[in-house]
Scaffold this motif. Structure first.
Motif: not given
Length: 260
Positions: A196-201, A211, A243-244, A248
């Motif tokens: 998930v892109h960091p801005e949506f986490q 999402i 978090h990521t 990945g």
């Protein structure tokens, strides 16, 4: 005497100020609770419209077309059943959230074992992970005793497993780890999917936030799973974050207090 009277007056003033402050906070809390409940109801009504309309459409076609082939009739009935299950799950998730909102009224405080709960969920869901060709790996202590409601802790972990199955696209590995600190239990759930892109986490724990709305609905998601996770964690003095995964993927971390 003047000094005594002044002290008395100041004490009364401070006491009244505290009462007014607490009343304000209580009213604010009640207003906020009502706002959240209203928002939940509005969102739920919106979410229920799609499956309800789908079921109505298929049933109308079946009723108005008595010569419909058995194959087509079965297809439409299967789709109605799928949508009705989605509605049932949404109502069940809403019930859980309502229960969490009112948990302060009566909270079971039984001795349970978080490690056992995770192992039971792993065993239950292993066939689904095997079907998706996702290997399940665990690094969990033999026992992690804590006090709480076993059904809520089960729901917390079960929703994370379900979220991984639904959204960890291209994942081949799901790792569950748990560590027992002096006053905290920390659980991590990591996959190696697209992530998930960091801005949506930080937003994936919001109620009804999705999402990929189309994919979530196709898979029967209600948009409430991770909101339930976060709310349960908060009830047990903990946190929920995402978090990521290094290399990945997505990692969800849960902190819980074993005693309250």
């Amino acid at each position: 005497k003047d000094h005594t009277f002044l002290s008395y007056t100041i004490s009364i003033f401070l006491l009244l100020s505290m009462v007014l402050y607490l009343r304000h906070r209580l009213n604010h809390s009640e207003e906020e609770t009502q706002r959240i409940k209203q928002q939940l109801t509005e969102n739920a009504a919106h979410e229920l419209k799609t499956p309800a309309a789908t079921i109505e459409g298929y049933l109308e076609t079946i009723v108005n077309n008595p010569n419909l082939s058995d194959e087509k009739r079965k297809e439409f009935i299967d789709k109605c059943y799928s949508q009705s299950r989605r509605m049932s799950q949404l109502l069940a998730d809403m019930s859980t959230l309502t229960r969490l909102d009112e948990a302060h009224l009566s909270r079971p405080n039984n001795e349970i074992d978080a490690a056992d709960i995770i192992r039971n969920i792993t065993e239950e869901m292993m066939p689904q992970f095997n079907e998706r060709k996702i290997s399940l790996e665990m690094d969990v202590p033999d026992t992690m005793p804590m006090f709480g409601d076993s059904s809520l802790i089960f729901s917390l972990f079960h929703n994370i497993f379900g979220n991984t199955l639904a959204h960890a696209v291209n994942a081949t590995r799901f790792l569950i780890t748990a560590k027992a600190g002096t006053d905290r239990y920390t659980f991590t759930f990591s996959d190696n999917g697209v992530g998930v892109h960091p801005e949506f986490q930080s937003r994936i724990f919001e109620r009804f936030y999705r999402i990929d709305k189309g994919r979530s609905r196709r898979l029967g998601g209600t948009g409430l799973g991770l909101a339930i996770v976060k709310n349960i964690a908060l009830q047990y003095g903990g946190t929920a974050s995402a978090h990521t995964t290094p290399g990945g993927g997505l990692t969800i971390t849960i902190d819980l207090k074993p005693t309250l």
